[in-house]
Structure formats: structure tokens, C-alpha cells
Motif scaffolding. Sequence first.
Motif, short mmCIF file in Angstrom:
data_model
loop_
_atom_site.label_atom_id
_atom_site.label_comp_id
_atom_site.label_asym_id
_atom_site.label_seq_id
_atom_site.Cartn_x
_atom_site.Cartn_y
_atom_site.Cartn_z
N ILE A 88 0.85 -1.20 0.00
CA ILE A 88 0.00 0.00 0.00
C ILE A 88 0.89 1.25 0.00
O ILE A 88 0.58 2.24 -0.66
CB ILE A 88 -1.01 -0.03 1.18
N ASN A 89 2.02 1.19 0.69
CA ASN A 89 3.00 2.29 0.58
C ASN A 89 3.45 2.42 -0.88
O ASN A 89 3.53 3.51 -1.42
CB ASN A 89 4.23 2.02 1.44
N SER A 90 3.74 1.25 -1.50
CA SER A 90 4.20 1.26 -2.90
C SER A 90 3.15 1.89 -3.80
O SER A 90 3.49 2.63 -4.74
CB SER A 90 4.47 -0.17 -3.40
N PHE A 91 1.90 1.59 -3.53
CA PHE A 91 0.80 2.14 -4.34
C PHE A 91 0.85 3.67 -4.34
O PHE A 91 0.77 4.30 -5.40
CB PHE A 91 -0.53 1.63 -3.78
N PHE A 92 1.00 4.24 -3.15
CA PHE A 92 1.03 5.71 -3.06
C PHE A 92 2.33 6.29 -3.63
O PHE A 92 2.35 7.41 -4.12
CB PHE A 92 0.79 6.18 -1.62
N ASP A 93 3.43 5.50 -3.55
CA ASP A 93 4.70 5.95 -4.14
C ASP A 93 4.62 6.02 -5.66
O ASP A 93 5.24 6.87 -6.29
CB ASP A 93 5.82 4.91 -3.91
N THR A 94 3.92 5.04 -6.25
CA THR A 94 4.05 4.75 -7.67
C THR A 94 3.16 5.60 -8.57
O THR A 94 3.54 5.93 -9.69
CB THR A 94 3.76 3.24 -7.92
N TYR A 95 1.96 5.93 -8.09
CA TYR A 95 0.99 6.57 -8.98
C TYR A 95 0.67 7.99 -8.56
O TYR A 95 0.70 8.31 -7.37
CB TYR A 95 -0.30 5.73 -9.03
N ASP A 96 0.36 8.78 -9.56
CA ASP A 96 -0.09 10.14 -9.26
C ASP A 96 -1.58 10.08 -8.93
O ASP A 96 -2.41 9.84 -9.81
CB ASP A 96 0.15 11.05 -10.46
#
Length: 149
Positions: A88-96
Motif C-alpha cells: 500500500i506504501n508502494s501504491f502511493f509511491d508509484t501513482y499520481d
Amino acid sequence: MKSIVIYFSESGNTKKAAQFIAQETHSDIDELKPTKPYPDNYDRLVEVSGDEIDNNIHPAIDKDFNFSDYNVIYLGYPTWYHQTPMIINSFFDTYDLSNKTIIPFTTTYSSEFDESKPFIEKISATRNVKLATGFRANSDTEIKKYLTK
Ligand SMILES: Cc1cc2nc3c(=O)[nH]c(=O)nc-3n(C[C@H](O)[C@H](O)[C@H](O)COP(=O)(O)O)c2cc1C
């Protein structure tokens, strides 16, 4: 207003909840998966997912999503160790996700949504998103209760 349900699910519970939410809200649906799959073996899964938390590892996501068509994202995950899985951290890191409304939901063995809530709040705090009150999605009844509020 167009919405999509994005879910991470290791053993299928969150997937089932996500499918029901998509059906009830007429949303599109897609799955969030790590590039490197988690181990099928439960003990190994516990080890790997615990290690991610201990070492602040944000596992890579296996595909590019384009969320430009959507205003609302239902974001589903299992509660792991009383918090959000590190993907879920990765999700917020990856997408605008600027200006999107994010509606988190979780499935759990017994934990309340309130346990993972501070984590999703923290992760999303600097991302210019509108974080909606989330909910636990352990049953169709629980889901309907939130959606009809
Ligand atoms: C590594 C790990 C940690 C977990 N930690 C919790 C927890 O803290 N609280 C809880 O109620 N359930 C916990 N569970 C159970 C899952 O949240 C629950 O089975 C969830 O519905 C699984 O969703 P999934 O089938 O979509 O992967 C944990 C499961 C795993 C594998």
C-alpha cells in the motif's frame, strides 16, 4: 463520477470483497500485485511480510495503472500485523493520485478497520488525495452498511 476498485489480496478474501464492492458501486476493478509474488507457504509469508515492515521495504508493483479517468478509488487490502501491507506504501509511491478520492477498505481475521486506519492516513497524508472514511469489508453486510450510509 467514475470509480475503480483496486485491491491487493493474498488468499482471496479481499478479492471477494472487492468484487462485491465493484458490483454494488458499478465500478471498474483491477488487482494490485507485487512484481515478486509472496510465498504460498504461510510461515514464509509471515517471515517475508514481517521483514518488509521491519526494514521499510516498499515492494514493486507488477504493472502500470492509469487512473486519469477515475475520480474515486476504492483501495482494498488485508490487514497484516494490525496495519496496511507495505504494498500500500508502494501504491502511493508509484501513482499520481492527486485530487482523487481514496476510499480504503480492509478484510481481517478479527481486527477493526481502525487498526490500519492511522497507517493509511499517514501514507496518504502528503499525496494530495482526499481520504474518505474507510471500512472493514469482512462480509457483504458490513460492505452494504458502509455503502448505504
Ligand atoms: C502476514 C499476515 C498478518 C495478518 N495480520 C492480521 C492482523 O493483524 N489482524 C487480523 O485480524 N488479521 C490478520 N491477518 C489475517 C488477514 O487479515 C485476513 O485473513 C484477510 O482477510 C486476508 O485477506 P486476503 O485473503 O485478501 O489476503 C493476517 C494475515 C497474514 C497472512
